[in-house]
Design an enzyme around this catalytic site. Sequence first.
Site, PDB file in Angstrom:
ATOM      1  N   LYS A 199     -21.998  17.278  28.476  1.00 59.55           N
ATOM      2  CA  LYS A 199     -21.822  18.468  27.625  1.00 59.55           C
ATOM      3  C   LYS A 199     -22.462  19.696  28.280  1.00 59.55           C
ATOM      4  CE  LYS A 199     -21.500  15.787  23.382  1.00 59.55           C
ATOM      5  NZ  LYS A 199     -22.295  15.092  22.364  1.00 59.55           N
ATOM      6  N   LYS A 247     -14.179  13.958  26.802  1.00 59.04           N
ATOM      7  CA  LYS A 247     -14.933  14.625  27.863  1.00 59.04           C
ATOM      8  C   LYS A 247     -14.788  13.933  29.220  1.00 59.04           C
ATOM      9  CE  LYS A 247     -18.805  13.729  25.350  1.00 59.04           C
ATOM     10  NZ  LYS A 247     -18.434  12.497  24.656  1.00 59.04           N
TER      11      LYS A 247
HETATM   12  N1  LIG Z   1     -15.460   9.929  16.960  1.00 58.41           N
HETATM   13  C1  LIG Z   1     -16.040  11.118  16.977  1.00 58.41           C
HETATM   14  O1  LIG Z   1     -16.702  11.554  16.015  1.00 58.41           O
HETATM   15  C2  LIG Z   1     -15.870  12.026  18.182  1.00 58.41           C
HETATM   16  C3  LIG Z   1     -16.457  13.312  18.199  1.00 58.41           C
HETATM   17  C4  LIG Z   1     -16.230  14.143  19.311  1.00 58.41           C
HETATM   18  C5  LIG Z   1     -15.464  13.692  20.373  1.00 58.41           C
HETATM   19  N2  LIG Z   1     -14.943  12.411  20.338  1.00 58.41           N
HETATM   20  C6  LIG Z   1     -14.086  11.968  21.457  1.00 58.41           C
HETATM   21  O2  LIG Z   1     -12.751  11.922  20.977  1.00 58.41           O
HETATM   22  C7  LIG Z   1     -12.023  10.879  21.634  1.00 58.41           C
HETATM   23  C8  LIG Z   1     -11.403   9.951  20.599  1.00 58.41           C
HETATM   24  O3  LIG Z   1     -12.432   9.350  19.837  1.00 58.41           O
HETATM   25  P1  LIG Z   1     -12.078   8.303  18.673  1.00 58.41           P
HETATM   26  O4  LIG Z   1     -13.354   8.024  17.972  1.00 58.41           O
HETATM   27  O5  LIG Z   1     -10.912   8.806  17.907  1.00 58.41           O
HETATM   28  O6  LIG Z   1     -11.636   7.031  19.550  1.00 58.41           O
HETATM   29  P2  LIG Z   1     -10.833   5.742  19.033  1.00 58.41           P
HETATM   30  O7  LIG Z   1     -10.981   5.603  17.563  1.00 58.41           O
HETATM   31  O8  LIG Z   1     -11.262   4.628  19.927  1.00 58.41           O
HETATM   32  O9  LIG Z   1      -9.283   6.081  19.321  1.00 58.41           O
HETATM   33  C9  LIG Z   1      -8.757   6.129  20.623  1.00 58.41           C
HETATM   34  C10 LIG Z   1      -7.236   6.182  20.536  1.00 58.41           C
HETATM   35  O10 LIG Z   1      -6.745   6.372  21.856  1.00 58.41           O
HETATM   36  C11 LIG Z   1      -5.623   5.517  22.022  1.00 58.41           C
HETATM   37  N3  LIG Z   1      -5.387   5.237  23.442  1.00 58.41           N
HETATM   38  C12 LIG Z   1      -6.081   4.482  24.304  1.00 58.41           C
HETATM   39  N4  LIG Z   1      -5.503   4.500  25.514  1.00 58.41           N
HETATM   40  C13 LIG Z   1      -4.397   5.262  25.409  1.00 58.41           C
HETATM   41  C14 LIG Z   1      -3.367   5.654  26.298  1.00 58.41           C
HETATM   42  N5  LIG Z   1      -3.358   5.250  27.573  1.00 58.41           N
HETATM   43  N6  LIG Z   1      -2.360   6.436  25.836  1.00 58.41           N
HETATM   44  C15 LIG Z   1      -2.355   6.863  24.552  1.00 58.41           C
HETATM   45  N7  LIG Z   1      -3.306   6.531  23.651  1.00 58.41           N
HETATM   46  C16 LIG Z   1      -4.310   5.742  24.077  1.00 58.41           C
HETATM   47  C17 LIG Z   1      -5.981   4.264  21.239  1.00 58.41           C
HETATM   48  O11 LIG Z   1      -4.780   3.542  21.005  1.00 58.41           O
HETATM   49  P3  LIG Z   1      -4.693   2.215  20.092  1.00 58.41           P
HETATM   50  O12 LIG Z   1      -4.656   2.741  18.681  1.00 58.41           O
HETATM   51  O13 LIG Z   1      -3.426   1.604  20.504  1.00 58.41           O
HETATM   52  O14 LIG Z   1      -5.912   1.415  20.405  1.00 58.41           O
HETATM   53  C18 LIG Z   1      -6.584   4.901  19.993  1.00 58.41           C
HETATM   54  O15 LIG Z   1      -5.563   5.256  19.089  1.00 58.41           O
HETATM   55  C19 LIG Z   1     -13.034  10.187  22.566  1.00 58.41           C
HETATM   56  O16 LIG Z   1     -12.871  10.671  23.855  1.00 58.41           O
HETATM   57  C20 LIG Z   1     -14.380  10.570  21.981  1.00 58.41           C
HETATM   58  O17 LIG Z   1     -15.399  10.603  22.960  1.00 58.41           O
HETATM   59  C21 LIG Z   1     -15.106  11.589  19.270  1.00 58.41           C
END
Ligand SMILES: NC(=O)c1ccc[n+]([C@@H]2O[C@H](COP(=O)([O-])OP(=O)(O)OC[C@H]3O[C@@H](n4cnc5c(N)ncnc54)[C@H](OP(=O)(O)O)[C@@H]3O)[C@@H](O)[C@H]2O)c1
Length: 369
Positions: free
Chosen positions: A245, A146
């Site tokens: 949101k 977001k």
């Molecule tokens: N978790 C949930 O349940 C949920 C629900 C709804 C929405 N969201 C949203 O979805 C997104 C992802 O959440 P998540 O929980 O999956 O986060 P996460 O586990 O922290 O994963 C983030 C990923 O992004 C990668 N990344 C960081 N900087 C980057 C860049 N410059 N280029 C390419 N990749 C990059 C990281 O790479 P590395 O592997 O190298 O660290 C990691 O693989 C967030 O914006 C979050 O707010 C999450």
Amino acid sequence: VGSNPTLSAILIPGAGTIIKKARQVPLVLAGFGHVGKAFCGLLQEKDELLRKHYGLALKLQAVLKSDGGFISDSGITPKGFPDRPGQNTARSPLWKPGQTLEAVLKTVKPGVLVECTPSNVQTGEPGLGHLRAALRGGWHVVTANKGPLAVDFKGLRDLAQANHLVLKYSAATAAALPTIDVGLYSLAGAEIISIEGILNGTTNYILTRMGEGAEYKEALREAQDQGIAEHNPALDVEGWDTAVKLLLIANSVLGLDLTLQDIKVEGITQITSGLLEKAKQEEKTLKLIGRMTQAPGRWKAEVSPMSVESTHPLFGVSRTNKGITFWTDTMGAVTVTGGKSDPRGAAAALLKDIIHIFCIPNATTSFRL
Ligand SMILES: NC(=O)c1ccc[n+]([C@@H]2O[C@H](COP(=O)([O-])OP(=O)(O)OC[C@H]3O[C@@H](n4cnc5c(N)ncnc54)[C@H](OP(=O)(O)O)[C@@H]3O)[C@@H](O)[C@H]2O)c1
């Protein structure tokens, strides 16, 4: 729910029939964390359904992390991912250290960018740069992040429209809970008078536990121990997650150009269990509500803890559940509740958005059909 939001049965031409020849759609995934991995798992799990019922063959061509990416012309099969516990990323023949999304987008035939990097609602980065590069390069975008939309909603929406591309963000608004879809499609022809939503699971959990007698700090610690709240819960408890949101939903469904500065935001940090007990004695409860109401000549947007009567459709939405009510002139109060908000729920919302791009004609983010 007053009007049925199961769009697939009504609007998707392929739903319910078997489509023999599937349309190949290149995908690039940015972010391979919790949501990115869940999305890859779903691609594998739903491959046959996507081909047979929606006529879509989704081909994952690249997966980017912060320090490089996996790239394959012939498509990356999720089971071939080397990024499993105990395996070294760099040992994969597909791994290109230092590879950036911007570089990959220039080499692959445009399809859909799936954006799952961390949300930063101050700068929008790295997602903002990713979304701009994709929309400038002819890629549709679906995002769980977001941050970019909080920072430049209007710019991104205008960029998508100018390039005749679709930008969708269901996973960023309340993960699997349909909010924008309902407002855009299911309420077509009705005037939306106001919108109220419980849009953040962490604060709803804390308030529910406080209503059961826990103090704020105790309920917050419990939420952190269970992995519901972030280690730094400020965005949630201070109301900003709900505010972003609400901004996305209001701008999409009501066709507004709100920015975060237009929303009056108050979180739950000042709420005591005494206040919840008092509300209970009056057969009410306290909920952190994101609300859009009409003031003369304008829409008023606010996020704050509000007293909710026992007859209100959101009264029973408790613990980590979320919900949204649209108050309309012709359809009455239309409420949707539930929907998983974990990584699998977010991944499913991303997949739904991709299906809608290709299976609902003229699916855009900012028009009500
Ligand atoms: N978790 C949930 O349940 C949920 C629900 C709804 C929405 N969201 C949203 O979805 C997104 C992802 O959440 P998540 O929980 O999956 O986060 P996460 O586990 O922290 O994963 C983030 C990923 O992004 C990668 N990344 C960081 N900087 C980057 C860049 N410059 N280029 C390419 N990749 C990059 C990281 O790479 P590395 O592997 O190298 O660290 C990691 O693989 C967030 O914006 C979050 O707010 C999450």
